[in-house]
Design an enzyme around this catalytic site. Structure first.
Site, PDB file in Angstrom:
ATOM      1  N   LEU A   1       0.909  -1.041   0.344  1.00  0.00           N
ATOM      2  CA  LEU A   1      -0.024  -0.020  -0.068  1.00  0.00           C
ATOM      3  C   LEU A   1       0.913   1.249   0.296  1.00  0.00           C
ATOM      4  O   LEU A   1       1.840   1.020   0.862  1.00  0.00           O
ATOM      5  CB  LEU A   1      -0.699   0.089   1.366  1.00  0.00           C
ATOM      6  CG  LEU A   1      -1.759  -1.375   1.624  1.00  0.00           C
ATOM      7  CD1 LEU A   1      -2.771  -0.665   2.778  1.00  0.00           C
ATOM      8  CD2 LEU A   1      -2.906  -1.047   0.324  1.00  0.00           C
ATOM      9  N   ASP A   2       0.151   2.325  -0.367  1.00  0.00           N
ATOM     10  CA  ASP A   2       1.101   3.138  -0.835  1.00  0.00           C
ATOM     11  C   ASP A   2       0.858   3.867   1.073  1.00  0.00           C
ATOM     12  O   ASP A   2       0.107   3.560   1.692  1.00  0.00           O
ATOM     13  CB  ASP A   2       0.146   5.263  -1.680  1.00  0.00           C
ATOM     14  CG  ASP A   2       0.446   4.430  -2.616  1.00  0.00           C
ATOM     15  OD1 ASP A   2       1.086   3.789  -3.371  1.00  0.00           O
ATOM     16  OD2 ASP A   2      -0.527   4.897  -3.550  1.00  0.00           O
ATOM     17  N   GLN A   3       2.207   4.841   1.771  1.00  0.00           N
ATOM     18  CA  GLN A   3       2.198   5.385   2.669  1.00  0.00           C
ATOM     19  C   GLN A   3       0.800   5.910   3.044  1.00  0.00           C
ATOM     20  O   GLN A   3       0.878   5.684   4.018  1.00  0.00           O
ATOM     21  CB  GLN A   3       4.108   6.558   2.852  1.00  0.00           C
ATOM     22  CG  GLN A   3       3.888   6.758   4.681  1.00  0.00           C
ATOM     23  CD  GLN A   3       5.790   6.708   4.204  1.00  0.00           C
ATOM     24  OE1 GLN A   3       6.106   6.792   3.584  1.00  0.00           O
ATOM     25  NE2 GLN A   3       5.496   8.119   5.482  1.00  0.00           N
TER      26      GLN A   3
ATOM     27  N   THR B   1      -1.771   5.723   2.572  1.00  0.00           N
ATOM     28  CA  THR B   1      -3.092   4.514   2.637  1.00  0.00           C
ATOM     29  C   THR B   1      -2.939   3.516   3.508  1.00  0.00           C
ATOM     30  O   THR B   1      -2.313   2.870   4.153  1.00  0.00           O
ATOM     31  CB  THR B   1      -2.879   3.393   1.009  1.00  0.00           C
ATOM     32  OG1 THR B   1      -2.780   4.625  -0.168  1.00  0.00           O
ATOM     33  CG2 THR B   1      -4.224   2.770   0.939  1.00  0.00           C
TER      34      THR B   1
END
Length: 281
Positions: A132-134, A136
């Site tokens: 996951l993106d940081q 998210t």
């Protein structure tokens, strides 16, 4: 280190090679390594004959060679664990925490916390199946040994792991459901960003509106592909950026953008159970 688990054949008249290739969908390299290492044993502890056909119910013992993961363990695991068995973990990654280190020795990421938990159970291996993106938050699926990692990687590639996200976007969406099918590539003007690009990678995002008011819309999103920043780029490209996502055009000021990996659903490749985990935080 060797990780051991038991398995009873669920089909009749099947070879070990067929089990690994067709049922477990293990890659050729991993399967060859297991065969050379005599990793599959019978109840007496003797190596199974790979080309022999065995009856349903035959009990197998798998001895999987495990090389330790390189993550530096935190003192305490502070990442919530929502599901765990002998093969997988599903954790809830907080927003503003990276999924994994980008530099050797980096600490404080989700995987640093996870390896702390695994180490305290006597294990040495944990690897994320997706990231996951940081910014998210939400569910991350993690493999506890290389065999299950190989199986889950193949399932993810074959779209057998359903990932549902919940997002709040700026604006009142008039289209209540649909799919966004535009390719995504690197932004030529900013290396940290991604952008819709005809020369980029295929990206498909399915969505359904589940609530809204005059200024904001809540959507449930299912990814068919998993490109970097895919949901953020796609919704920004149709004029509804994720609320608080200043990188992709949101005008709403917030501590973080409103995107959560809400639900994971898949058939467990070893136990054959349907695993459904939701993050209610």
């Amino acid at each position: 280190m060797i990780t051991t688990f038991q398995y009873a054949l669920q089909q009749d008249n099947i070879t070990i090679e067929q089990l690994l290739r067709d049922d477990f969908q293990v890659g050729k390299k991993v399967m060859h390594e297991m065969r050379m290492a005599k990793s599959v044993l019978n109840e007496a502890g003797e190596p199974m004959v790979w080309q022999h056909h065995y009856p349903k119910g035959t009990n197998l013992t798998f001895n999987v060679n495990v090389e330790p993961s390189s993550y530096v363990a935190t003192n305490v695991c502070e990442v919530p664990i929502l599901f765990e068995d002998a093969h997988v973990l599903i954790v809830s990654k907080p927003a503003d925490m990276a999924t994994h280190p980008n530099d050797p020795g980096q600490t404080g990421t989700c995987m640093n916390h996870v390896i702390s938990h695994v180490n305290k159970q006597g294990g040495v291996y944990a690897e994320h199946v997706h990231r996951l993106d940081q910014g998210t938050k939400g569910l991350v699926l993690i493999a506890k040994h290389p065999l299950i990692k190989s199986m889950l990687d193949r399932m993810l590639e074959d779209k057998q792991i359903i990932r549902t996200y919940e997002a709040i976007v700026d604006g009142f969406m008039t289209q209540k459901s649909g799919s966004i099918r535009t390719s995504i590539g690197k932004d030529r003007h900013d290396s940290a960003r991604r952008a819709v690009s005809p020369s980029g990678q295929t990206a498909i995002t399915h969505f359904e509106v589940v609530g809204q008011d005059a200024n904001f819309t809540k959507v449930h999103v299912i990814l068919e592909t998993g490109r970097t920043h895919q949901i953020r780029v796609h919704f920004s490209s149709i004029g509804y950026p994720i609320t608080g996502d200043r990188m992709y055009g949101s005008r709403t000021r917030a501590d973080n953008y409103s995107l959560q990996a809400k639900k994971l659903q898949f058939t467990h490749p070893i136990t054959k159970e349907m695993i459904v985990v939701e993050d209610y935080k």
